[in-house]
Design a protein around this motif. Structure first.
Motif, PDB file in Angstrom:
ATOM      1  N   ALA A 499       0.826  -1.212   0.000  1.00 57.71           N
ATOM      2  CA  ALA A 499       0.000   0.000   0.000  1.00 57.71           C
ATOM      3  C   ALA A 499       0.854   1.253   0.000  1.00 57.71           C
ATOM      4  O   ALA A 499       0.604   2.205  -0.749  1.00 57.71           O
ATOM      5  N   LEU A 500       1.894   1.266   0.845  1.00 62.95           N
ATOM      6  CA  LEU A 500       2.738   2.449   0.953  1.00 62.95           C
ATOM      7  C   LEU A 500       3.603   2.623  -0.290  1.00 62.95           C
ATOM      8  O   LEU A 500       3.865   3.743  -0.736  1.00 62.95           O
ATOM      9  N   SER A 501       4.028   1.509  -0.870  1.00 60.91           N
ATOM     10  CA  SER A 501       4.836   1.585  -2.084  1.00 60.91           C
ATOM     11  C   SER A 501       4.057   2.231  -3.221  1.00 60.91           C
ATOM     12  O   SER A 501       4.625   2.934  -4.057  1.00 60.91           O
ATOM     13  N   VAL A 508      10.161   2.786  -0.416  1.00 67.31           N
ATOM     14  CA  VAL A 508       9.872   2.460   0.981  1.00 67.31           C
ATOM     15  C   VAL A 508       9.896   0.955   1.219  1.00 67.31           C
ATOM     16  O   VAL A 508       9.704   0.505   2.340  1.00 67.31           O
ATOM     17  N   GLU A 509      10.133   0.183   0.146  1.00 67.05           N
ATOM     18  CA  GLU A 509      10.143  -1.277   0.278  1.00 67.05           C
ATOM     19  C   GLU A 509      11.525  -1.791   0.663  1.00 67.05           C
ATOM     20  O   GLU A 509      11.919  -2.900   0.316  1.00 67.05           O
ATOM     21  N   GLY A 513      14.694  -1.048   9.439  1.00 68.16           N
ATOM     22  CA  GLY A 513      15.848  -0.310   9.940  1.00 68.16           C
ATOM     23  C   GLY A 513      16.323   0.771   8.988  1.00 68.16           C
ATOM     24  O   GLY A 513      17.305   1.456   9.272  1.00 68.16           O
ATOM     25  N   THR A 514      15.625   0.932   7.865  1.00 70.21           N
ATOM     26  CA  THR A 514      16.006   1.973   6.904  1.00 70.21           C
ATOM     27  C   THR A 514      15.013   3.120   6.928  1.00 70.21           C
ATOM     28  O   THR A 514      13.856   2.977   7.322  1.00 70.21           O
ATOM     29  N   LEU A 515      15.503   4.237   6.465  1.00 68.56           N
ATOM     30  CA  LEU A 515      14.751   5.492   6.490  1.00 68.56           C
ATOM     31  C   LEU A 515      14.657   6.021   5.063  1.00 68.56           C
ATOM     32  O   LEU A 515      15.638   5.999   4.312  1.00 68.56           O
ATOM     33  N   THR A 532       8.971  11.633   5.986  1.00 68.77           N
ATOM     34  CA  THR A 532      10.047  10.685   6.267  1.00 68.77           C
ATOM     35  C   THR A 532       9.410   9.383   6.742  1.00 68.77           C
ATOM     36  O   THR A 532       8.535   9.404   7.617  1.00 68.77           O
ATOM     37  N   VAL A 533       9.852   8.274   6.153  1.00 71.11           N
ATOM     38  CA  VAL A 533       9.275   6.975   6.464  1.00 71.11           C
ATOM     39  C   VAL A 533      10.363   6.053   7.013  1.00 71.11           C
ATOM     40  O   VAL A 533      11.371   5.809   6.337  1.00 71.11           O
TER      41      VAL A 533
END
Length: 804
Positions: A499-501, A508-509, A513-515, A532-533
């Motif tokens: 959904a976010l992608s 965001v995929e 631990g990543t930003l 920022t995600v």
């Protein structure tokens, strides 16, 4: 006979409702019904003064008001009903040096937005308005395309135009209930029956707040008494007399049938209907209050001596709906899809009516505004605006400031404090001077020897040296900034990544631990959100956005989610401390056993660490152009972490330093350099978009088309070598004497000791050669200054200027 179904139902037959009906008809929405509880114009439209000014601080709101003027010019010919429209121009006076700077800056803003506005001497102003006394004037500004109209006539003409398109209008038909079932709008109920529909547009003026609240929608407006006087004929008053605004004397003037209509905005306004609007109140005004109005008389007679002997027809006291920030309210309600609002017009509903109706109609028909209307978007409000007492307190202050000088960075003082960080007391004791955003108290700057209060100026404000001190500390040492007011969301569920992608233009995929810094785009490629995600788990994302965008961004994300995932607002449970500067690592490393080296904790990492024995989600990110971490933590440990960091000798800094730091680095701000009208490619953010990945996302096709065709504007950084020039935003950009656009924001870069601004060069084919081969200027307060321009940041990590 009342129909049983409609495509949309508009509630309210004032100028906004009728304009919306007119424009929906033009869009082909002929199956639209307008319901008026009494008669058209019977609410507040019939007693409006009818001045039509266009200039606002937003280009798009100015464009919207300009549309009103264009519509009023041609409406009578189209419908056969007179509107009383006269384009007799508008004068704005200045009686002191500070006001004259404001007027000159307004003239520059007008030039930036393509409006004709002339600066006049007092004598030149008197030639246009012979009845006024000018011995106290410094100067004046004249907009030839401003004018005036008859509110009732315009409304009736719009209503006829709507009927000509097939829209049905029913008077004496009050809505008794808006029907919402299972979260969806189903229709409206009246005494004559039910009309089923999926779109309800509430344009009910001062009645809107109560009606919208019945379906859970918050519309922050209250009623205020507003008086103006109508005189008998006055010798020397001609039909072509411009409208006149005399803000230093708090008054406005217009011609009417050979006499004058004049009123004002008193500093001590009177709220009305605090316990609800009386039943059956229509085509009514209030008892005139000559005692309250008398505070204007001395100043008014001084300006127009003929007033002293003029006969008085009427002192009209009519209630109007006003809002906490002086801007009207448009758009689809975030609480309820299918409910649209057009209300709270702060006594300039006639000036706004044509454009607001056009914009609202398009919003209803297409699901989005015709262009970015953030200053009036209903989503600019937050949960504290549900308190009518809060709204009334702030609105009274906003009303009282209607004609006072609009100082740069001016803060409101009423209804404060409301929302506070757990560190509020500690920050206040340390000299914090707070500002307010969406009800949150936020440290703007810290006094160290200065008096801890804002002193406003159009040149160098009282906090200039304090911000300079904080700015240099961020560049050379380490600063601590309380950013608890950040809006913070959690997205959880098995479909979260998918959904976010789709919503996010960035990647965001990535692994937990990543930003990711990413934009969220509309179908035109415009930037709807800038966030920022942090990916905390396989089905768990943490999303951070600006304080003022909490309602808007939550609404945008949640309405565009698909699949099994759920968005939650977690703002109130988490405090945020930003530790920024070249010494940030050594300060933080003392307080944590976790490895903060660049190898172990690179930029773009999100990891929970222990700081002063407390669990903290540390995000390696920066908005000031230096090494740093945002430390997100439960509110109950904030004081412990703060005390430990302060024990390391860090410098406290505020939001005004953040602004000067980000301008040097060329970092964009949503609502200024980026927004729904700007794509990442235009804004220099193409690097943040996964365009080449082949992964589908909302807005991708629009960006691909733009990439192929080329952008028609580009964001650039401008600076002036004279450190005494003050850039604030909206200064006009010129290249070789040709207008190219305007600055979106401006300030002083303390590292470089230069005024800096960011703005779009609004021409296709802009490249480095276009910059290098041109002679650039910025118009500041109606004076031009030689400027330099670059696409690159002015500050690099070593603190060096990119271009000399």
């Amino acid at each position: 006979m009342l129909p049983t179904t409609a495509k949309a139902v508009i509630i309210g037959g004032g100028i906004i409702g009728c304009s919306t009906a007119y424009h929906l008809g033009k869009l082909g929405w002929t199956d639209t019904v307008l319901l008026e509880r009494a008669k058209l114009t019977s609410g507040t439209t019939f007693h409006a003064a009818g001045l039509v000014g266009q200039l606002r601080t937003s280009a798009n709101i100015t464009q919207l008001l300009g549309y009103s003027v264009d519509l009023y010019k041609r409406l009578a010919e189209e419908t056969g009903l007179a509107t009383g429209w006269k384009m007799n121009g508008g004068l704005r006076l200045a009686c002191n040096a500070d006001r004259w700077i404001e007027v000159k800056r307004q003239a520059t803003t007008a030039h930036s937005f393509g409006l004709e506005m002339h600066l006049l001497t007092p004598k030149e102003a008197q030639e246009l308005w012979p009845l006024m006394r000018i011995d106290d004037l410094v100067g004046a500004a004249y907009l030839p395309t401003d004018g005036q109209a008859n509110p009732s006539d315009i409304t009736q003409s719009l209503a006829k135009g709507a009927r000509m398109s097939g829209v049905k209008i029913f008077e004496d038909t009050p809505v008794t209930r808006i029907i919402v079932e299972d979260g969806k709008v189903k229709g409206v109920e009246t005494a004559q029956g039910v009309i089923t529909c999926e779109k309800v547009v509430i344009c009910a003026g001062q009645w809107t707040r109560a009606l919208a609240a019945t379906v859970g929608v918050n519309v922050p407006l209250v009623s205020v008494e507003h008086q103006y006087m109508i005189t008998e004929k006055v010798p020397g008053v001609t039909s072509n007399l411009p409208t006149l605004r005399d803000p230093d004397r708090l008054t406005y003037w217009k011609e009417e049938v050979g006499g004058l209509v004049w009123g004002g905005y008193e500093p001590n306004p009177k709220p009305w209907a605090q316990n609800g609007i009386p039943e059956g109140f229509h085509f009514q005004t209030l008892q005139p209050d000559f005692d309250h109005y008398s505070q204007f008389m001395e100043d008014a007679i001084y300006r127009v001596p003929a007033l002293e002997t003029a006969g008085v027809k009427q002192l009209l006291n009519g209630p109007e709906s006003f809002t906490p920030d002086g801007n009207f309210i448009l758009g689809e309600a975030p609480e309820q899809q299918g409910i649209f609002i057009g209300a709270g017009f702060n006594a300039f509903g006639i000036a706004s009516g044509g454009g607001a109706g056009m914009a609202l109609a398009e919003w209803v028909a297409t699901g989005s505004a015709p262009y970015d209307l953030w200053p009036v978007d209903i989503r600019r409000f937050g949960p504290h605006h549900r308190s009518t007492d809060w709204v009334r307190a702030r609105t009274m202050e906003a009303y009282g400031k209607h004609y006072t000088i609009a100082w740069p960075s001016e803060e409101m003082t009423s209804a404060r404090p409301t929302r506070r960080s757990p560190l509020y007391g500690s920050l206040k004791a340390a000299g914090a001077v707070f500002g307010e955003k969406l009800g949150w108290e936020r440290p703007n700057w810290f006094a160290q020897g200065e008096e801890p209060r804002d002193v406003y100026s159009y040149t160098r404000p009282g906090w200039f040296d304090a911000v300079k001190r904080e700015h240099h500390a961020a560049r050379t040492g380490c600063v601590l900034i309380d950013q608890t007011s950040f809006a913070k969301f959690r997205l959880r569920g098995p479909d979260s990544e998918k959904a976010l992608s789709w919503i996010a233009a960035g990647r965001v995929e990535r692994a937990p631990g990543t930003l990711t810094y990413t934009q969220m785009l509309n179908d035109k490629g415009g930037i709807e959100a800038d966030v920022t995600v942090a990916r905390l788990g396989s089905d768990d994302y943490y999303i951070v956005t600006g304080t003022g965008f909490a309602t808007r961004d939550f609404n945008w994300i949640s309405r565009n989610l698909q699949g099994d995932c759920h968005l939650t607002d977690v703002t109130s449970g988490l405090a945020v401390l930003s530790l920024m500067g070249p010494k940030a690592r050594e300060v933080l490393q003392v307080l944590t056993p976790d490895d903060l080296s660049n190898q172990a904790f690179p930029f773009g990492t999100a990891r929970t660490i222990s700081v002063a024995l407390c669990p903290v989600l540390a995000l390696r990110v920066t908005y000031v152009g230096e090494l740093g971490w945002e430390l997100h933590m439960p509110v109950e440990v904030a004081q412990s972490v703060y005390d430990a960091l302060m024990g390391q000798g860090v410098t406290l800094a505020g939001y005004r330093a953040i602004e000067t730091l980000r301008l040097e680095k060329g970092y964009r701000a949503w609502g200024a350099e980026i927004g729904p009208d700007h794509t990442p490619l235009e804004s220099g953010l193409g690097w943040a978009v996964k365009l080449k990945s082949g992964t589908p996302f909302k807005g991708r096709e629009a960006l691909l088309r733009q990439e192929a065709e080329g952008v028609k504007k580009r964001l650039a950084t401008f600076w002036v070598d004279d450190p005494n020039v003050t850039l604030l935003g909206r200064e006009t950009i010129y290249r070789n004497g040709e207008r190219m656009g305007w600055l979106a924001s401006g300030g002083h870069g303390h590292t470089l000791d230069r005024p800096i601004g960011l703005g779009f060069i609004r021409r296709p084919g802009v490249d480095q050669a276009f910059l290098d081969e041109g002679e650039w200027e910025l118009e500041v307060a109606s004076e031009r200054h030689k400027a330099q321009v670059t696409f690159a940041p002015l500050y690099d990590p070593k603190g060096e200027r990119v271009k000399a």
